[in-house]
Scaffold this motif. Structure first.
Motif, short mmCIF file in Angstrom:
data_model
loop_
_atom_site.label_atom_id
_atom_site.label_comp_id
_atom_site.label_asym_id
_atom_site.label_seq_id
_atom_site.Cartn_x
_atom_site.Cartn_y
_atom_site.Cartn_z
N ARG A 365 0.84 -1.20 0.00
CA ARG A 365 0.00 0.00 0.00
C ARG A 365 0.87 1.25 0.00
O ARG A 365 1.99 1.27 0.54
N ALA A 366 0.33 2.33 -0.54
CA ALA A 366 1.13 3.53 -0.78
C ALA A 366 1.32 4.40 0.45
O ALA A 366 2.36 5.04 0.61
N GLY A 367 0.31 4.47 1.32
CA GLY A 367 0.36 5.41 2.43
C GLY A 367 0.42 4.76 3.79
O GLY A 367 0.35 3.53 3.93
N SER A 368 0.57 5.58 4.80
CA SER A 368 0.39 5.12 6.18
C SER A 368 -1.12 4.98 6.44
O SER A 368 -1.94 5.50 5.67
N PHE A 369 -1.46 4.31 7.55
CA PHE A 369 -2.86 4.03 7.83
C PHE A 369 -3.21 4.35 9.27
O PHE A 369 -2.36 4.34 10.17
N VAL A 370 -4.49 4.62 9.48
CA VAL A 370 -5.09 4.67 10.81
C VAL A 370 -6.07 3.50 10.90
O VAL A 370 -6.87 3.28 9.98
N PHE A 371 -5.98 2.72 11.99
CA PHE A 371 -6.95 1.66 12.25
C PHE A 371 -7.64 1.95 13.58
O PHE A 371 -6.98 2.34 14.56
N GLU A 372 -8.94 1.76 13.60
CA GLU A 372 -9.73 1.86 14.82
C GLU A 372 -10.37 0.49 15.07
O GLU A 372 -11.10 -0.02 14.23
N PHE A 373 -10.07 -0.11 16.23
CA PHE A 373 -10.54 -1.45 16.57
C PHE A 373 -11.51 -1.40 17.76
O PHE A 373 -11.35 -0.58 18.68
N GLU A 374 -12.45 -2.32 17.76
CA GLU A 374 -13.31 -2.50 18.92
C GLU A 374 -12.50 -3.04 20.10
O GLU A 374 -11.72 -3.99 19.94
N LEU A 375 -12.67 -2.43 21.25
CA LEU A 375 -12.08 -2.96 22.48
C LEU A 375 -12.98 -4.09 22.97
O LEU A 375 -14.13 -3.86 23.35
N LYS A 376 -12.46 -5.31 22.94
CA LYS A 376 -13.24 -6.49 23.31
C LYS A 376 -12.29 -7.48 23.98
O LYS A 376 -11.70 -8.34 23.34
N LEU A 377 -12.12 -7.32 25.27
CA LEU A 377 -11.12 -8.08 26.01
C LEU A 377 -11.39 -9.58 25.92
O LEU A 377 -12.53 -10.03 26.01
N ALA A 378 -10.31 -10.35 25.74
CA ALA A 378 -10.42 -11.80 25.61
C ALA A 378 -9.34 -12.46 26.47
O ALA A 378 -8.34 -12.97 25.96
N PRO A 379 -9.51 -12.45 27.81
CA PRO A 379 -8.51 -13.06 28.68
C PRO A 379 -8.34 -14.55 28.42
O PRO A 379 -9.28 -15.23 28.00
N GLN A 380 -7.14 -15.06 28.68
CA GLN A 380 -6.84 -16.45 28.33
C GLN A 380 -7.73 -17.45 29.05
O GLN A 380 -8.08 -18.48 28.48
N GLU A 381 -8.12 -17.15 30.27
CA GLU A 381 -8.93 -18.10 31.02
C GLU A 381 -10.30 -18.33 30.40
O GLU A 381 -10.98 -19.31 30.71
N LYS A 382 -10.70 -17.44 29.50
CA LYS A 382 -12.00 -17.60 28.84
C LYS A 382 -11.89 -18.22 27.45
O LYS A 382 -12.90 -18.45 26.79
N ALA A 383 -10.65 -18.48 27.00
CA ALA A 383 -10.45 -19.03 25.67
C ALA A 383 -10.63 -20.55 25.70
O ALA A 383 -10.05 -21.25 26.54
N THR A 384 -11.44 -21.08 24.78
CA THR A 384 -11.64 -22.53 24.69
C THR A 384 -10.46 -23.20 23.99
O THR A 384 -10.16 -24.37 24.26
N ALA A 385 -9.81 -22.48 23.07
CA ALA A 385 -8.61 -22.96 22.40
C ALA A 385 -7.76 -21.75 22.06
O ALA A 385 -8.28 -20.71 21.67
N VAL A 386 -6.46 -21.88 22.21
CA VAL A 386 -5.57 -20.74 22.00
C VAL A 386 -5.09 -20.71 20.54
O VAL A 386 -4.43 -21.62 20.07
N SER A 387 -5.45 -19.64 19.85
CA SER A 387 -5.00 -19.37 18.48
C SER A 387 -5.18 -17.88 18.24
O SER A 387 -5.73 -17.16 19.08
N ASP A 388 -4.77 -17.40 17.07
CA ASP A 388 -4.96 -15.99 16.74
C ASP A 388 -6.43 -15.59 16.83
O ASP A 388 -6.76 -14.43 17.10
#
Length: 467
Positions: A365-388
Motif C-alpha cells: 500500500r502507498a500510504g500510512s494508515f489509521v486503524f480503529e478497533f473494537e475494544l473487546k477483552l479476551a482473557p486467556q482463562e475464557k479461551a476454549t482454544a488458543v490461536s490468533d
C-alpha cells in the motif's frame, strides 16, 4: 473552564443548544505541533506551534473540519487559552526539541527532552534524560530521568533510559503522575534491550512501586516467553534474540495510554514498533498479578513469529483482530487512543469502545494508515482454544493517509470515521485530517518556520479542548 469573549451568556447558550440539532454543536480545540529533537538541527528555535480546530461533534467528513495555524498575531481567545505555551521554545534550558513527545495536564505541559549527548547504544527514538514541566506562566522545572531510572533499576542493569513517549494524568488525590516507556538491557536474554514501564510521581520526582511492589513493570519479564511454538506466542510475546547480545533490541516500545473502560477496569494500551502491534493489559499499579495484572487481554496487529529455522522460509505473522488474509503491517506501528463510545459507522464500530492506532506502512500500500478497533477483552482463562482467533471477531475501520511515515506518527478519532493524524518523520511534517471514505477533501497543515517540512511530529495528543 475557558469562556471566549464572543460567546453569548451561559443561559442563552443552553437555550440555543436545546434548539439546535446535535450535529450542529461544535467541538473546539487547540492542538500542538511539537517538534521532535531528531530533526530540528536546521533551526536554533524548535518551537511548539498550535493548530485551532473546530468541527461538528458527530463530524463524518474530513472536509467539515476547520484547521488553522495559530500565527504570531493570535487573537485574544487563542492567547487566553495558550498563554505562554504559544511558540514555546523547547531549546531554552538545553535540548533541541521533544524526545519525542509532550502532554498537557491542566496548567502544565510536560515534555520529554534530551539535554545530554545520545547514550552509546541508543536506537531511534531514544533517549530522553529529562522530563521538563512548563507551567502556563512559562516557568519551567526539570526532572533528571537518568538519575531516577538508575536508582530505580539498580546497579545490576547496565543500560536504562526513557524513550519515545509517556502518558500523564492526575491521581485521585490530584497529584500529577506519568507512565514512562523505558528501554533497558535484560541480562536474561544476553543483554538485549527490552521495554518496561515506570510510574513517576512528578512533584516528588520519585518512582512509584507497582501493586505487587515492583520498582518497574517489565514487559519482557511479565509477558515474554522464549519459545518457538506458534500458539504459545498468542498470550505471550516472543523473545528470541539472545544470541545477538547488547546491540540488539526487542521490540522497540513506543506508545502507552492509561484509561478506564466502560466496566470500570483500569487498563494500559501499549505499542511495540517492530512487533507491529498494540496490546492491552490491566494497569499493574491498580491490580496485582493475582488480579490479572500480568496477562495480555487483547492484541491488534500482525506480529512476526520466528520459527527458529534458518532455512530461508518466508516469515510467519500473527493476525490479531484482523482476518487471516489481511496484508501484513511492515513499517511499524505507533501510539494508541481510547474512545469510550465510537461514533464511527464504518465496520460496525458505532457505540462500541475502541482503540485507534497508527500504522506506518502496510505491504503493497502507498500510504500510512489509521486503524480503529473494537475494544473487546479476551482473557486467556475464557479461551476454549488458543490461536490468533481468540482476538478476532472485532469490529474495525481504517483510513489511508496521503503520506507514508518512515518513523513516528499517531492518530486519534474526531468523529464518525474522521481522524486527526500526525505524520511522524520523513513525510512532510504535517497534521492531516482523513476519513474512512477516503475523501479527496482532507485537510493538511505543515509545521511552520525554518525547519518546516523537515520536522518530525510524533503524535496529535498535546491539546486543549475549549469548554
Amino acid at each position: 473552564m475557558i469562556f471566549q469573549n464572543w460567546l453569548p451568556p451561559t443561559s442563552m447558550r443552553l437555550v440555543l443548544a436545546a434548539l439546535l440539532p446535535a450535529a450542529a454543536l461544535a467541538v473546539e480545540e487547540y492542538v500542538a505541533m511539537v517538534p521532535a529533537a531528531a530533526d530540528v538541527s536546521a533551526t536554533s528555535k524548535p518551537t511548539v506551534e498550535w493548530l485551532h480546530l473546530t468541527y461538528p461533534d458527530d463530524v463524518s467528513r474530513a472536509g467539515d473540519v476547520t484547521m488553522e495555524l495559530v500565527n504570531a498575531s493570535a487573537n485574544d481567545a487563542a492567547r487566553a487559552v495558550l498563554g505562554n505555551w504559544s511558540h514555546l521554545d523547547l531549546s531554552i534550558g538545553g535540548g533541541g526539541g521533544a524526545m519525542l513527545s509532550a502532554k498537557t495536564l491542566g496548567d502544565q505541559m510536560l515534555v520529554l527532552v534530551e539535554v545530554k549527548d545520545v547514550p552509546e547504544g541508543a536506537g531511534g527514538g531514544c533517549c530522553a534524560d529529562t522530563l521538563r514541566v512548563y507551567e502556563k506562566d512559562a516557568s519551567a522545572k526539570d526532572l533528571d530521568l537518568d538519575a531516577l531510572l538508575a536508582e530505580t533499576f539498580g546497579a545490576s542493569v547496565a543500560w536504562v533510559h526513557a524513550t519515545h513517549t509517556f502518558d500523564a494524568f492526575h491521581e485521585e488525590d490530584g497529584k500529577a503522575a506519568v507512565l514512562l516507556q523505558v528501554q533497558y538491557s535484560a541480562a536474561d536474554i544476553g543483554g538485549a534491550k527490552v521495554n518496561a514501564i515506570v510510574k513517576v510521581d512528578v512533584a516528588a520526582g520519585t518512582a512509584v512501586d507497582t501493586k505487587d511492589g515492583d520498582a518497574y513493570w517489565s514487559i519482557e519479564a511479565k509477558l515474554g516467553a522464549e519459545t518457538y511454538d506458534y500458539n504459545s506466542t498468542v498470550y505471550k510475546m516472543q523473545y528470541v534474540n539472545e544470541s545477538f547480545g547488547a546491540d540488539s533490541e526487542e521490540w522497540h516500545g513506543n506508545g502507552i495510554l492509561k484509561f478506564d473502560d466502560a466496566a470500570g477496569t483500569t487498563l494500559l494500551a501499549l505499542t511495540h514498533r517492530f512487533y507491529e502491534e498494540a496490546f492491552v493489559v490491566k494497569d499493574p499499579w491498580t491490580y496485582g498479578a493475582a488480579d490479572g495484572a500480568d496477562a495480555i487481554l487483547q492484541r491488534f496487529g500482525t506480529s512476526p513469529f520466528a520459527s527458529g529455522d534458518d532455512n530461508g522460509d518466508a516469515p510467519t505473522y500473527h493476525h490479531f483482530g484482523l482476518p487471516a488474509h489481511a496484508r501484513e503491517w511492515t513499517g511499524g506501528v505507533h501510539n494508541v487512543w481510547y474512545t469510550a463510545s465510537s461514533k464511527t459507522t464504518s465496520g460496525g464500530l458505532r457505540g462500541k469502545e475502541s482503540i485507534t492506532m497508527f500504522i506506518n506502512s502496510i505491504d503493497g500500500r502507498a500510504g500510512s494508515f489509521v486503524f480503529e478497533f473494537e475494544l473487546k477483552l479476551a482473557p486467556q482463562e475464557k479461551a476454549t482454544a488458543v490461536s490468533d482467533a481468540v482476538f478476532g471477531g472485532v469490529a474495525f475501520a481504517y483510513a489511508e493517509c496521503h503520506f507514508k511515515a518512515q518513523a513516528m506518527g499517531g492518530a486519534r478519532v474526531l468523529g464518525d470515521g474522521v481522524y486527526l493524524v500526525a505524520s511522524g518523520g520523513g513525510s512532510g511534517a504535517v497534521f492531516q485530517v482523513i476519513d474512512t471514505a477516503n475523501s479527496t477533501n482532507s485537510k493538511m497543515v505543515t509545521y511552520p518556520g525554518d525547519s518546516g517540512s523537515d520536522t518530525n511530529l510524533y503524535d496529535p495528543y498535546t491539546r486543549i479542548v475549549v469548554d
